[in-house]
Design a protein around this motif. Structure first.
Motif, PDB file in Angstrom:
ATOM      1  N   LEU A  16       0.527  -1.331   0.069  1.00 29.54           N
ATOM      2  CA  LEU A  16       0.161   0.032   0.156  1.00 29.54           C
ATOM      3  C   LEU A  16       1.364   1.289  -0.115  1.00 29.54           C
ATOM      4  CD1 LEU A  16      -2.998   1.547   0.760  1.00 29.54           C
ATOM      5  CD2 LEU A  16      -2.683   1.012   2.437  1.00 29.54           C
ATOM      6  N   ALA A  17       1.989   1.611   0.512  1.00 31.52           N
ATOM      7  CA  ALA A  17       2.849   2.368   1.313  1.00 31.52           C
ATOM      8  C   ALA A  17       3.138   2.592  -0.323  1.00 31.52           C
ATOM      9  CB  ALA A  17       3.865   2.462   2.952  1.00 31.52           C
ATOM     10  N   GLY A  18       4.854   1.890  -0.316  1.00 29.75           N
ATOM     11  CA  GLY A  18       5.163   1.322  -1.959  1.00 29.75           C
ATOM     12  C   GLY A  18       4.920   2.546  -2.936  1.00 29.75           C
ATOM     13  N   ARG A  19       3.064   1.818  -3.430  1.00 29.01           N
ATOM     14  CA  ARG A  19       2.386   1.799  -4.590  1.00 29.01           C
ATOM     15  C   ARG A  19       1.502   2.863  -4.729  1.00 29.01           C
ATOM     16  NH1 ARG A  19       0.117  -2.616  -4.324  1.00 29.01           N
ATOM     17  NH2 ARG A  19      -1.902  -1.683  -3.322  1.00 29.01           N
ATOM     18  N   THR A  20       1.262   3.167  -3.193  1.00 28.89           N
ATOM     19  CA  THR A  20      -0.407   4.259  -3.493  1.00 28.89           C
ATOM     20  C   THR A  20       0.621   5.530  -3.435  1.00 28.89           C
ATOM     21  OG1 THR A  20      -1.842   1.957  -3.070  1.00 28.89           O
ATOM     22  CG2 THR A  20      -2.493   4.331  -2.667  1.00 28.89           C
ATOM     23  N   PHE A  21       0.978   5.603  -2.300  1.00 24.45           N
ATOM     24  CA  PHE A  21       1.785   6.681  -1.403  1.00 24.45           C
ATOM     25  C   PHE A  21       3.110   7.110  -2.524  1.00 24.45           C
ATOM     26  CE2 PHE A  21      -0.821   5.680   2.295  1.00 24.45           C
ATOM     27  CZ  PHE A  21      -2.332   5.637   2.019  1.00 24.45           C
ATOM     28  N   HIS A  22       4.047   6.163  -2.343  1.00 26.97           N
ATOM     29  CA  HIS A  22       5.367   6.764  -2.357  1.00 26.97           C
ATOM     30  C   HIS A  22       5.464   7.085  -3.759  1.00 26.97           C
ATOM     31  CE1 HIS A  22       7.622   6.804   1.659  1.00 26.97           C
ATOM     32  NE2 HIS A  22       6.048   5.818   1.987  1.00 26.97           N
ATOM     33  N   ALA A  23       4.958   6.477  -5.054  1.00 24.77           N
ATOM     34  CA  ALA A  23       5.489   5.762  -6.215  1.00 24.77           C
ATOM     35  C   ALA A  23       4.599   7.209  -6.892  1.00 24.77           C
ATOM     36  CB  ALA A  23       4.621   4.731  -6.567  1.00 24.77           C
ATOM     37  N   ARG A  63      23.480  -1.880  -8.015  1.00 28.68           N
ATOM     38  CA  ARG A  63      23.127  -0.398  -9.607  1.00 28.68           C
ATOM     39  C   ARG A  63      23.745   0.431  -9.314  1.00 28.68           C
ATOM     40  NH1 ARG A  63      17.895  -2.222 -12.230  1.00 28.68           N
ATOM     41  NH2 ARG A  63      18.615  -0.314 -12.837  1.00 28.68           N
ATOM     42  N   ASP A  64      24.348   1.177 -10.480  1.00 28.24           N
ATOM     43  CA  ASP A  64      24.858   2.275  -9.936  1.00 28.24           C
ATOM     44  C   ASP A  64      23.872   3.204 -10.417  1.00 28.24           C
ATOM     45  OD1 ASP A  64      27.510   1.314  -9.043  1.00 28.24           O
ATOM     46  OD2 ASP A  64      27.917   0.832 -11.965  1.00 28.24           O
ATOM     47  N   ASP A  65      23.067   3.265 -11.250  1.00 31.48           N
ATOM     48  CA  ASP A  65      21.888   3.771 -11.857  1.00 31.48           C
ATOM     49  C   ASP A  65      20.686   4.456 -10.002  1.00 31.48           C
ATOM     50  OD1 ASP A  65      20.941   1.798 -11.613  1.00 31.48           O
ATOM     51  OD2 ASP A  65      19.510   2.114 -13.136  1.00 31.48           O
ATOM     52  N   ILE A  66      21.065   3.476  -9.207  1.00 26.60           N
ATOM     53  CA  ILE A  66      19.928   4.449  -7.840  1.00 26.60           C
ATOM     54  C   ILE A  66      20.259   4.784  -7.444  1.00 26.60           C
ATOM     55  CG2 ILE A  66      18.259   3.288  -5.982  1.00 26.60           C
ATOM     56  CD1 ILE A  66      18.142   2.725  -9.103  1.00 26.60           C
ATOM     57  N   ASP A  67      20.067   6.556  -7.485  1.00 24.29           N
ATOM     58  CA  ASP A  67      20.655   7.328  -6.177  1.00 24.29           C
ATOM     59  C   ASP A  67      20.267   7.449  -5.069  1.00 24.29           C
ATOM     60  OD1 ASP A  67      22.572   9.355  -7.918  1.00 24.29           O
ATOM     61  OD2 ASP A  67      20.739   9.485  -9.195  1.00 24.29           O
ATOM     62  N   ILE A  68      18.636   6.842  -5.281  1.00 22.53           N
ATOM     63  CA  ILE A  68      18.425   7.379  -3.445  1.00 22.53           C
ATOM     64  C   ILE A  68      17.444   5.812  -3.687  1.00 22.53           C
ATOM     65  CG2 ILE A  68      15.989   8.669  -2.538  1.00 22.53           C
ATOM     66  CD1 ILE A  68      16.391  10.900  -4.246  1.00 22.53           C
ATOM     67  N   VAL A  69      17.279   5.120  -2.088  1.00 18.47           N
ATOM     68  CA  VAL A  69      16.483   4.441  -2.000  1.00 18.47           C
ATOM     69  C   VAL A  69      15.114   4.790  -1.405  1.00 18.47           C
ATOM     70  CG1 VAL A  69      16.899   2.026  -0.696  1.00 18.47           C
ATOM     71  CG2 VAL A  69      18.204   2.268  -2.730  1.00 18.47           C
ATOM     72  N   VAL A  70      14.022   4.170  -1.432  1.00 20.30           N
ATOM     73  CA  VAL A  70      13.033   4.884  -0.760  1.00 20.30           C
ATOM     74  C   VAL A  70      12.450   3.480   0.247  1.00 20.30           C
ATOM     75  CG1 VAL A  70      10.762   5.054  -0.812  1.00 20.30           C
ATOM     76  CG2 VAL A  70      12.639   6.574  -2.067  1.00 20.30           C
ATOM     77  N   VAL A  71      12.553   3.353   1.386  1.00 22.97           N
ATOM     78  CA  VAL A  71      12.135   2.052   2.071  1.00 22.97           C
ATOM     79  C   VAL A  71      10.448   2.027   2.997  1.00 22.97           C
ATOM     80  CG1 VAL A  71      12.858   0.960   4.173  1.00 22.97           C
ATOM     81  CG2 VAL A  71      14.817   2.171   2.628  1.00 22.97           C
ATOM     82  N   ALA A  72      10.267   1.327   2.004  1.00 24.83           N
ATOM     83  CA  ALA A  72       8.499   1.441   1.704  1.00 24.83           C
ATOM     84  C   ALA A  72       8.473  -0.049   2.432  1.00 24.83           C
ATOM     85  CB  ALA A  72       7.565   1.529   1.048  1.00 24.83           C
ATOM     86  N   THR A  73       8.604  -0.582   3.355  1.00 18.64           N
ATOM     87  CA  THR A  73       8.713  -2.208   3.811  1.00 18.64           C
ATOM     88  C   THR A  73       8.203  -2.141   5.544  1.00 18.64           C
ATOM     89  OG1 THR A  73      10.680  -1.925   4.731  1.00 18.64           O
ATOM     90  CG2 THR A  73      10.375  -3.200   2.826  1.00 18.64           C
ATOM     91  N   PRO A  74       7.794  -3.007   6.140  1.00 15.99           N
ATOM     92  CA  PRO A  74       7.597  -3.512   7.889  1.00 15.99           C
ATOM     93  C   PRO A  74       8.202  -2.589   8.515  1.00 15.99           C
ATOM     94  CG  PRO A  74       6.743  -5.910   6.699  1.00 15.99           C
ATOM     95  CD  PRO A  74       7.969  -4.159   5.135  1.00 15.99           C
ATOM     96  N   ASN A  75       7.949  -2.116   9.517  1.00 14.66           N
ATOM     97  CA  ASN A  75       8.833  -0.803  10.634  1.00 14.66           C
ATOM     98  C   ASN A  75      10.129  -1.646  11.098  1.00 14.66           C
ATOM     99  OD1 ASN A  75       6.685   0.204  10.188  1.00 14.66           O
ATOM    100  ND2 ASN A  75       5.476   0.073  12.293  1.00 14.66           N
TER     101      ASN A  75
END
Length: 347
Positions: A16-23, A63-75
């Motif tokens: 829910l968080a990753g797909r609906t809010f963050h993305a 991956r070298d192309d990733i600058d930011i990691v967004v953590v949207a997993t259980p606490n």
């Protein structure tokens, strides 16, 4: 990690968080999602066209192309995933709460500073329509000196859903979920409280984590009451603020979550706009006369636009690990107060 190009995001978790809010917010802020760690390949293809679907965090960190990691997993996974991302040289955004303990939050902040990386915590409710309205009203001085602030988050969910937030893991339950938001808002308005007394409880049949709480906090003569309930068919006022000149009463809840759940693009003109039926009223103390107060527009998108500016212009994050640690200190004190049935003095 300094970037001279459009920052690219890797997202861990696509619930829910990753797909609906963050993305949607990430993309509306002009950031590109390059990869998602999830098993939901079809959902990623439908929501984030062109993003790679990865099986493991390790693949993402390499991956070298990733600058930011967004953590949207259980606490309970936040700390280990964020630490690994920082050690891999990535900027990090973590859904709230940052961690289960304040000590872990402070350690992550120190690690980010040691690597000269941004670490931001998704306390998105700082940009709620109703909270922005309350903050502007208090800052205007129209209410006078504030002596009482009350914020409630009532729901009617008598049946316990089968989801990770309802399972017996550290950091689960309503206190860490909704309490994180309410405490963060109170600290933003009034600073760190001097003491608290709390009751954290379970009321629903079969509950294994808390599903309600009542917290009273003091800061000099100011009294702050924060509460949430899972068995309220009709909620109380969302906010009540009493001052030496006037009071403010606000019903309803910011619309952005429901709008994102319905698939509304955050760039749509009506996004974050509260209906007039939810506007609060200011009541004059001397005359009793009242007037509706036009609500500020909610803008969760501001979080990710500030994340982007933080990285591109080397500015502080929109919500720092140190700020998040204060919230978690208060959460820990609330649990202690409830367990020991006593008032806790806060440092």
């Amino acid at each position: 990690m300094p970037v001279s190009h459009l920052p690219c995001v890797g997202l861990i978790g696509f619930g829910l968080a990753g797909r609906t809010f963050h993305a949607p917010l990430i993309q509306a802020a002009g950031l590109r999602i390059g990869a998602v760690v999830t098993s939901q390949c079809a959902a990623v293809a439908e929501t984030v066209a062109g993003a790679a679907v990865l099986k493991s965090e390790r693949e993402l960190f390499e991956r070298d192309d990733i600058d930011i990691v967004v953590v949207a997993t259980p606490n309970h996974l936040h700390v280990s995933q964020a630490r690994a991302a920082l050690e891999a040289g990535k900027h990090v955004v973590i859904d709230k709460p940052l961690s289960v303990t304040a000590q872990e939050a402070r350690e992550l902040g120190q690690l980010a500073r040691a690597h000269a990386l941004m670490l931001a915590v998704f306390h998105n409710r700082r940009w709620d329509s109703d909270f922005l309205t309350v903050r502007k009203l208090i800052d205007s001085g129209q209410l006078g000196t504030i002596n009482a602030f009350r914020a409630r988050w009532d729901r009617f969910r008598p049946v316990i859903p089968d989801r990770w937030k309802e399972r017996a893991h550290p950091g689960n339950g309503m206190l860490y979920d909704l309490g994180s938001h309410l405490i963060d808002q109170a600290v933003q308005l009034f600073g760190r409280p001097q003491w608290l007394q709390a009751d954290v409880f379970m009321q629903r049949e079969g509950a294994v984590v808390d599903d309600g709480f009542e917290i009273l906090l003091g800061n000099g003569p100011l009294r702050i009451s924060l509460a949430a309930n899972s068995l309220a068919a009709s909620g109380d006022w969302r906010y009540v603020v009493h001052g030496s000149q006037a009071s403010f009463f606000k019903p309803g809840l910011d619309p952005q979550e429901d709008q994102l759940r319905a698939g509304m693009n955050p760039l749509t003109p009506g996004f974050g706009v509260e209906p007039e039926a939810q506007w609060g009223k200011v009541v004059d103390g001397a005359s009793g006369h009242w007037q509706l107060l036009t609500a500020e527009r909610g803008r969760w998108l501001s979080f990710y636009t500030e994340v982007r500016r933080s990285i591109e212009m080397h500015l502080p994050p929109p919500v720092s690990a140190d700020e998040a640690a204060i919230v978690i200190e208060i959460l820990e004190a609330a649990l202690q107060s409830s367990r020991e049935r006593r008032r806790i003095e806060l440092p």
